[in-house]
Enzyme design. Structure first.
Site, PDB file in Angstrom:
ATOM      1  N   ASN A 182     -10.215  -0.246   0.575  1.00 32.02           N
ATOM      2  CA  ASN A 182      -8.747  -0.181   0.551  1.00 32.02           C
ATOM      3  C   ASN A 182      -8.252  -0.741  -0.783  1.00 32.02           C
ATOM      4  O   ASN A 182      -8.348  -1.941  -1.030  1.00 32.02           O
ATOM      5  CB  ASN A 182      -8.201  -1.004   1.727  1.00 32.02           C
ATOM      6  CG  ASN A 182      -6.680  -1.015   1.766  1.00 32.02           C
ATOM      7  OD1 ASN A 182      -6.011  -0.626   0.817  1.00 32.02           O
ATOM      8  ND2 ASN A 182      -6.128  -1.474   2.878  1.00 32.02           N
ATOM      9  N   HIS A 239      -2.782   6.787   3.301  1.00 32.23           N
ATOM     10  CA  HIS A 239      -3.260   5.517   2.746  1.00 32.23           C
ATOM     11  C   HIS A 239      -4.674   5.262   3.264  1.00 32.23           C
ATOM     12  O   HIS A 239      -4.956   5.423   4.454  1.00 32.23           O
ATOM     13  CB  HIS A 239      -2.323   4.377   3.145  1.00 32.23           C
ATOM     14  CG  HIS A 239      -2.863   3.032   2.826  1.00 32.23           C
ATOM     15  ND1 HIS A 239      -3.494   2.749   1.638  1.00 32.23           N
ATOM     16  CD2 HIS A 239      -2.893   1.875   3.544  1.00 32.23           C
ATOM     17  CE1 HIS A 239      -3.886   1.490   1.648  1.00 32.23           C
ATOM     18  NE2 HIS A 239      -3.544   0.938   2.792  1.00 32.23           N
ATOM     19  N   CYS A 272       0.816  -1.227   0.000  1.00 33.37           N
ATOM     20  CA  CYS A 272       0.000   0.000   0.000  1.00 33.37           C
ATOM     21  C   CYS A 272       0.848   1.274   0.000  1.00 33.37           C
ATOM     22  O   CYS A 272       0.311   2.362  -0.201  1.00 33.37           O
ATOM     23  CB  CYS A 272      -0.963  -0.009   1.172  1.00 33.37           C
ATOM     24  SG  CYS A 272      -1.905  -1.526   1.271  1.00 33.37           S
TER      25      CYS A 272
HETATM   26  O1  UT7 Z   1      -3.389  -1.695   3.738  1.00 26.39           O
HETATM   27  C1  UT7 Z   1      -3.151  -2.207   5.002  1.00 26.39           C
HETATM   28  C2  UT7 Z   1      -4.182  -3.229   5.277  1.00 26.39           C
HETATM   29  N1  UT7 Z   1      -4.666  -3.512   6.527  1.00 26.39           N
HETATM   30  C3  UT7 Z   1      -5.173  -2.670   7.453  1.00 26.39           C
HETATM   31  O2  UT7 Z   1      -5.038  -1.487   7.445  1.00 26.39           O
HETATM   32  C4  UT7 Z   1      -5.943  -3.342   8.541  1.00 26.39           C
HETATM   33  C5  UT7 Z   1      -5.794  -2.705   9.890  1.00 26.39           C
HETATM   34  N2  UT7 Z   1      -6.768  -3.266  10.806  1.00 26.39           N
HETATM   35  C6  UT7 Z   1      -8.072  -2.895  10.816  1.00 26.39           C
HETATM   36  O3  UT7 Z   1      -8.483  -2.058  10.025  1.00 26.39           O
HETATM   37  C7  UT7 Z   1      -8.952  -3.479  11.874  1.00 26.39           C
HETATM   38  O4  UT7 Z   1      -8.181  -4.241  12.777  1.00 26.39           O
HETATM   39  C8  UT7 Z   1     -10.112  -4.375  11.296  1.00 26.39           C
HETATM   40  C9  UT7 Z   1     -11.111  -3.508  10.554  1.00 26.39           C
HETATM   41  C10 UT7 Z   1      -9.564  -5.440  10.378  1.00 26.39           C
HETATM   42  C11 UT7 Z   1     -10.842  -5.048  12.462  1.00 26.39           C
HETATM   43  O5  UT7 Z   1     -11.328  -4.047  13.347  1.00 26.39           O
HETATM   44  P1  UT7 Z   1     -11.073  -4.149  14.930  1.00 26.39           P
HETATM   45  O6  UT7 Z   1     -11.695  -2.989  15.541  1.00 26.39           O
HETATM   46  O7  UT7 Z   1      -9.604  -4.385  15.127  1.00 26.39           O
HETATM   47  O8  UT7 Z   1     -11.919  -5.429  15.283  1.00 26.39           O
HETATM   48  P2  UT7 Z   1     -11.502  -6.684  16.161  1.00 26.39           P
HETATM   49  O9  UT7 Z   1     -10.748  -7.645  15.309  1.00 26.39           O
HETATM   50  O10 UT7 Z   1     -10.904  -6.223  17.450  1.00 26.39           O
HETATM   51  O11 UT7 Z   1     -12.913  -7.277  16.497  1.00 26.39           O
HETATM   52  C12 UT7 Z   1     -13.839  -6.618  17.371  1.00 26.39           C
HETATM   53  C13 UT7 Z   1     -15.127  -7.413  17.414  1.00 26.39           C
HETATM   54  C14 UT7 Z   1     -14.913  -8.899  17.700  1.00 26.39           C
HETATM   55  O12 UT7 Z   1     -16.029  -9.361  18.406  1.00 26.39           O
HETATM   56  P3  UT7 Z   1     -15.974  -9.562  20.006  1.00 26.39           P
HETATM   57  O13 UT7 Z   1     -14.848 -10.511  20.250  1.00 26.39           O
HETATM   58  O14 UT7 Z   1     -15.741  -8.195  20.562  1.00 26.39           O
HETATM   59  O15 UT7 Z   1     -17.335 -10.114  20.314  1.00 26.39           O
HETATM   60  C15 UT7 Z   1     -14.887  -9.508  16.331  1.00 26.39           C
HETATM   61  O16 UT7 Z   1     -15.246 -10.859  16.340  1.00 26.39           O
HETATM   62  O17 UT7 Z   1     -15.768  -7.352  16.144  1.00 26.39           O
HETATM   63  C16 UT7 Z   1     -15.915  -8.671  15.606  1.00 26.39           C
HETATM   64  N3  UT7 Z   1     -15.679  -8.568  14.174  1.00 26.39           N
HETATM   65  C17 UT7 Z   1     -16.646  -8.301  13.288  1.00 26.39           C
HETATM   66  N4  UT7 Z   1     -17.970  -8.097  13.434  1.00 26.39           N
HETATM   67  C18 UT7 Z   1     -18.687  -7.840  12.318  1.00 26.39           C
HETATM   68  C19 UT7 Z   1     -14.495  -8.667  13.510  1.00 26.39           C
HETATM   69  N5  UT7 Z   1     -14.675  -8.470  12.189  1.00 26.39           N
HETATM   70  C20 UT7 Z   1     -16.001  -8.239  12.027  1.00 26.39           C
HETATM   71  C21 UT7 Z   1     -16.801  -7.964  10.908  1.00 26.39           C
HETATM   72  N6  UT7 Z   1     -18.133  -7.766  11.098  1.00 26.39           N
HETATM   73  N7  UT7 Z   1     -16.291  -7.870   9.654  1.00 26.39           N
END
Ligand code: UT7
Length: 317
Positions: free
Chosen positions: A270, A240, A116
């Site tokens: 993205n 980005h 990216c």
């Molecule tokens: O170009 C570079 C590429 N990558 C990035 O920039 C990615 C950087 N990371 C992120 O943008 C974020 O970490 C994500 C968007 C991927 C995930 O967001 P988060 O706030 O870190 O979520 P999390 O993994 O901490 O999950 C929080 C909650 C969990 O549920 P519980 O355990 O709190 O009940 C997950 O199971 O949200 C749940 N969850 C979802 N719920 C609905 C995780 N993904 C999803 C989803 N839809 N897609």
């Protein structure tokens, strides 16, 4: 931290273009096949929809044609083509070869894969070619991440998409637009975000998020220090387009209000190498840039790469 030698031949962007596939996929549509929902995706990422489809070469040709038209350059005038992509159409040759042929260019063409951060890497590289005598260089950032996305993985499928942005960079007499640059990589973090050849993207989202903020701020601060520019002097920050929470955390630390950023990820998702040029040239097309404005481009990505550049906008000649 390398500095631009005084007297190095400078360059300015004289034309730009953007391309997105016609097909739009909304969060609601994704929710039909994934355990997710529109509210969660909007709140945790800022993404409302994404464009899906096409090939890396096809989208590159579209955005590059617009850039060349605006710059009013003939294909035969282009001295080099630098294509940033992490999703080439084939393993060999570079997708730039196909783009070069389709555009009717007669010049060297090569791909850069810095994930990216790729467009900023390519732009710095193109400035280097101009310092070494090239007069007109075509710079493109394109990705078709939908082809390497596992559509059953809600951790990545909600984020990634396809698009392209391009610009023509032309040599000028005297100092050009680039005031400072910084390129970084940390291969020890490779396992956080990768795709095997022929495989899907695997990502530790939480850890990428944590590191992204730090490395974006670090790279931006290095470029700002070299340029002797403070946050309040920046007219526009083009980060980005990965996640609005990453952008706002980084801007907070840099002391830049969100109103001074260009954000398109709500519409595009993205798009990796395309994300910075899509946001940059969206701002240019909306008339948000005037000559003399200081612009910070800053990206991060797999590798884990980071890249930043400070430009003094000169727009079309
Ligand atoms: O170009 C570079 C590429 N990558 C990035 O920039 C990615 C950087 N990371 C992120 O943008 C974020 O970490 C994500 C968007 C991927 C995930 O967001 P988060 O706030 O870190 O979520 P999390 O993994 O901490 O999950 C929080 C909650 C969990 O549920 P519980 O355990 O709190 O009940 C997950 O199971 O949200 C749940 N969850 C979802 N719920 C609905 C995780 N993904 C999803 C989803 N839809 N897609």
């Amino acid at each position: 931290m390398p500095q631009i030698p005084s007297g190095a031949r400078g360059a300015v962007i004289t034309g730009w273009g953007r391309a997105l596939p016609d097909k739009i996929v909304t969060n609601d549509e994704l929710s039909k096949t994934l355990d997710t929902n529109d509210a969660w995706i909007r709140e945790r990422t800022g993404i409302h929809q994404r464009h899906i489809g096409g090939t890396t070469a096809g989208l590159s040709v579209q955005s590059a044609r617009l850039a060349m038209q605006m710059a009013n350059v003939d294909p035969l005038e282009i001295d080099a083509l630098v294509l940033a992509t992490t999703t080439p159409d084939r393993a060999v040759p570079g997708t730039s070869a196909s783009v070069q042929h389709q555009l009717g260019l007669k010049c060297g063409a090569y791909d850069i894969n810095a994930a990216c951060s790729g467009f900023v890497y390519a732009l710095i590289n193109a400035h280097g070619l101009i310092a070494m005598g090239a007069k007109k260089v075509l710079v493109i950032g394109t990705d078709t991440l939908s082809r390497v996305t596992d559509w059953s993985d809600r951790g990545t499928a909600i984020l990634f998409a396809d698009g392209s942005g391009a610009c023509v960079l032309e040599a000028v007499d005297g100092p050009g637009q680039l005031l400072a640059w910084d390129l970084d990589a940390d291969g020890s973090a490779e396992e956080l975000l990768y795709a095997e050849i022929g495989g899907f993207i695997k990502m530790d989202g939480k850890e990428v998020f944590r590191r992204a903020v730090r490395i974006m701020v670090d790279s931006a601060q290095k470029s700002m220090a070299i340029a002797g520019v403070t946050a309040d002097q920046l007219a526009l920050v083009v980060p980005h387009q990965a996640n609005t929470r990453i952008i706002s955390a980084a801007c907070d630390r840099l002391g830049v209000p969100m109103e001074r950023t260009s954000i398109v990820l709500h519409e595009t998702g993205n798009t990796s190498s395309a994300s910075i040029p899509l946001a940059f040239f969206d701002a240019a097309d909306k008339g948000r840039l005037k000559n003399g404005d200081l612009v910070l481009l800053v990206g991060f990505g797999a590798g884990m790469t980071a890249a930043s550049a400070i430009l003094r906008w000169q727009g079309q000649r």
